[in-house]
Scaffold this motif. Sequence first.
Motif, mmCIF file in Angstrom:
data_model
loop_
_atom_site.group_PDB
_atom_site.id
_atom_site.type_symbol
_atom_site.label_atom_id
_atom_site.label_comp_id
_atom_site.label_asym_id
_atom_site.label_seq_id
_atom_site.Cartn_x
_atom_site.Cartn_y
_atom_site.Cartn_z
ATOM 1 N N GLY A 8 0.848 -1.179 0.000
ATOM 2 C CA GLY A 8 0.000 0.000 0.000
ATOM 3 C C GLY A 8 0.885 1.229 0.000
ATOM 4 O O GLY A 8 2.098 1.126 -0.201
ATOM 5 N N ALA A 9 0.305 2.363 0.261
ATOM 6 C CA ALA A 9 1.063 3.614 0.250
ATOM 7 C C ALA A 9 2.150 3.592 1.320
ATOM 8 O O ALA A 9 1.856 3.624 2.506
ATOM 9 C CB ALA A 9 0.122 4.796 0.463
ATOM 10 N N GLY A 10 3.400 3.460 0.892
ATOM 11 C CA GLY A 10 4.525 3.538 1.818
ATOM 12 C C GLY A 10 4.877 2.258 2.547
ATOM 13 O O GLY A 10 5.720 2.275 3.440
ATOM 14 N N GLY A 24 9.907 -14.350 4.554
ATOM 15 C CA GLY A 24 9.207 -13.091 4.761
ATOM 16 C C GLY A 24 9.884 -11.924 4.081
ATOM 17 O O GLY A 24 11.046 -11.997 3.676
ATOM 18 N N LEU A 25 9.137 -10.832 3.945
ATOM 19 C CA LEU A 25 9.669 -9.598 3.384
ATOM 20 C C LEU A 25 8.923 -8.434 4.019
ATOM 21 O O LEU A 25 7.697 -8.489 4.172
ATOM 22 C CB LEU A 25 9.454 -9.574 1.866
ATOM 23 N N VAL A 26 9.646 -7.397 4.421
ATOM 24 C CA VAL A 26 9.034 -6.152 4.868
ATOM 25 C C VAL A 26 9.762 -5.007 4.189
ATOM 26 O O VAL A 26 10.944 -5.132 3.842
ATOM 27 C CB VAL A 26 9.069 -5.958 6.408
ATOM 28 N N TRP A 103 8.967 3.209 8.861
ATOM 29 C CA TRP A 103 7.773 3.529 8.103
ATOM 30 C C TRP A 103 7.207 4.850 8.597
ATOM 31 O O TRP A 103 7.178 5.113 9.806
ATOM 32 C CB TRP A 103 6.702 2.444 8.282
ATOM 33 N N ALA A 104 6.735 5.664 7.669
ATOM 34 C CA ALA A 104 6.080 6.931 8.005
ATOM 35 C C ALA A 104 4.730 6.649 8.649
ATOM 36 O O ALA A 104 4.134 5.582 8.446
ATOM 37 C CB ALA A 104 5.897 7.772 6.742
ATOM 38 N N LEU A 111 0.116 -1.256 6.959
ATOM 39 C CA LEU A 111 1.076 -2.309 7.296
ATOM 40 C C LEU A 111 0.555 -3.163 8.446
ATOM 41 O O LEU A 111 0.629 -4.396 8.410
ATOM 42 C CB LEU A 111 2.434 -1.694 7.662
ATOM 43 N N LEU A 112 0.000 -2.520 9.445
ATOM 44 C CA LEU A 112 -0.549 -3.214 10.607
ATOM 45 C C LEU A 112 -1.670 -4.162 10.199
ATOM 46 O O LEU A 112 -1.699 -5.328 10.597
ATOM 47 C CB LEU A 112 -1.055 -2.184 11.619
#
Length: 121
Positions: A8-10, A24-26, A103-104, A111-112
Amino acid sequence: MERLIKSGAGWRIGWNPHASEFQGLVGTDDWAIELTSTELDDFCRLLAKLADTMKQLTTELMDEEKIACEAESDLLWMEVEGYPHEYTLRFILNSGRCAEGQWAAFAVPGLLQAAATLKVF
């Protein structure tokens, strides 16, 4: 289950159960790091814990009060900072590759939500 990337955005987060080492990937739009399954589990668990803590603090803080909360496992350290309804997220990977990211505030809610539904923990 096939490879899954949510974004998503950011923010972005991913899970590939068939990968040999890093399932995994973040990341954000600008960077990403692969995580082991255990690291990703810790990331998602600690993120949910920090979000719950911030939600609980909503009634205890004045509107203009900022706060920082930390959570840590053997594998990573995480911190949220800001207002209970709007905060940034930072993490430091303590093992192996040793990386950090941030993350901003505008990206954290997406993200959550994605972390909570990425896979069953």
